[in-house]
Write a protein that holds these residues in place. Structure first.
Motif, PDB file in Angstrom:
ATOM      1  N   LYS A  59       1.024  -1.127   0.038  1.00 18.98           N
ATOM      2  CA  LYS A  59      -0.006  -0.090  -0.089  1.00 18.98           C
ATOM      3  C   LYS A  59       0.999   1.323  -0.027  1.00 18.98           C
ATOM      4  O   LYS A  59       0.470   2.308  -0.691  1.00 18.98           O
ATOM      5  CB  LYS A  59      -0.904   0.031   1.042  1.00 18.98           C
ATOM      6  CG  LYS A  59      -2.045  -1.009   1.122  1.00 18.98           C
ATOM      7  CD  LYS A  59      -2.895  -0.678   2.370  1.00 18.98           C
ATOM      8  CE  LYS A  59      -4.112  -2.102   2.175  1.00 18.98           C
ATOM      9  NZ  LYS A  59      -4.756  -1.859   3.590  1.00 18.98           N
ATOM     10  N   ASN A  60       1.889   1.318   0.868  1.00 22.54           N
ATOM     11  CA  ASN A  60       2.872   2.315   0.841  1.00 22.54           C
ATOM     12  C   ASN A  60       3.542   2.597  -0.492  1.00 22.54           C
ATOM     13  O   ASN A  60       3.512   3.936  -0.901  1.00 22.54           O
ATOM     14  CB  ASN A  60       3.941   2.320   1.774  1.00 22.54           C
ATOM     15  CG  ASN A  60       3.239   2.131   3.302  1.00 22.54           C
ATOM     16  OD1 ASN A  60       2.403   2.938   3.563  1.00 22.54           O
ATOM     17  ND2 ASN A  60       4.145   1.806   4.305  1.00 22.54           N
ATOM     18  N   ARG A  62       2.299   1.762  -3.369  1.00 22.64           N
ATOM     19  CA  ARG A  62       1.237   2.266  -4.496  1.00 22.64           C
ATOM     20  C   ARG A  62       1.113   3.886  -4.255  1.00 22.64           C
ATOM     21  O   ARG A  62       0.782   4.487  -5.075  1.00 22.64           O
ATOM     22  CB  ARG A  62       0.142   1.501  -4.232  1.00 22.64           C
ATOM     23  CG  ARG A  62       0.253   0.315  -4.821  1.00 22.64           C
ATOM     24  CD  ARG A  62      -1.184  -0.736  -4.771  1.00 22.64           C
ATOM     25  NE  ARG A  62      -0.889  -1.915  -5.276  1.00 22.64           N
ATOM     26  CZ  ARG A  62      -1.863  -2.964  -5.246  1.00 22.64           C
ATOM     27  NH1 ARG A  62      -3.037  -2.719  -4.706  1.00 22.64           N
ATOM     28  NH2 ARG A  62      -1.630  -4.143  -5.823  1.00 22.64           N
ATOM     29  N   ASN A  63       0.996   4.273  -2.986  1.00 28.03           N
ATOM     30  CA  ASN A  63       0.774   5.507  -2.468  1.00 28.03           C
ATOM     31  C   ASN A  63       1.923   6.542  -2.914  1.00 28.03           C
ATOM     32  O   ASN A  63       1.701   7.704  -3.302  1.00 28.03           O
ATOM     33  CB  ASN A  63       0.376   5.708  -1.105  1.00 28.03           C
ATOM     34  CG  ASN A  63      -1.028   5.045  -0.746  1.00 28.03           C
ATOM     35  OD1 ASN A  63      -1.748   4.835  -1.333  1.00 28.03           O
ATOM     36  ND2 ASN A  63      -1.167   4.799   0.504  1.00 28.03           N
ATOM     37  N   LYS A  64       3.057   5.962  -3.087  1.00 24.03           N
ATOM     38  CA  LYS A  64       4.266   6.906  -3.390  1.00 24.03           C
ATOM     39  C   LYS A  64       4.462   7.008  -5.006  1.00 24.03           C
ATOM     40  O   LYS A  64       4.751   7.987  -5.292  1.00 24.03           O
ATOM     41  CB  LYS A  64       5.542   6.287  -2.951  1.00 24.03           C
ATOM     42  CG  LYS A  64       5.812   6.088  -1.668  1.00 24.03           C
ATOM     43  CD  LYS A  64       7.060   5.548  -0.873  1.00 24.03           C
ATOM     44  CE  LYS A  64       7.192   5.535   0.460  1.00 24.03           C
ATOM     45  NZ  LYS A  64       8.325   4.974   0.923  1.00 24.03           N
TER      46      LYS A  64
END
Length: 65
Positions: A59-60, A62-64
């Protein structure tokens, strides 16, 4: 008399729900078997067993982007 009719209705509903659960269980077993066959036939992992840490990292990432 009305109570007896209500009991019969509930018994019918219970029987119907039991049939639906039975059908759903069989369906889940069949899908599971199909996944097993596909994994063996095509030598791929369809089921992913991810730990919560791996999911958080994904998730991290993908968010970056």
């Amino acid at each position: 008399m009305e109570l007896q009719a209500q009991v019969k209705l509930l018994e019918k509903q219970k029987a119907l729900l039991e049939q639906q659960v039975n059908f759903t269980d069989k369906k889940a077993i069949i899908f599971d078997m199909l996944i097993d066959i596909a994994e063996k036939e095509y030598n791929i992992d369809i089921r992913k067993n991810s730990s919560p840490e791996q999911l958080a990292n994904l998730k991290n990432k993908r968010n970056k982007h």
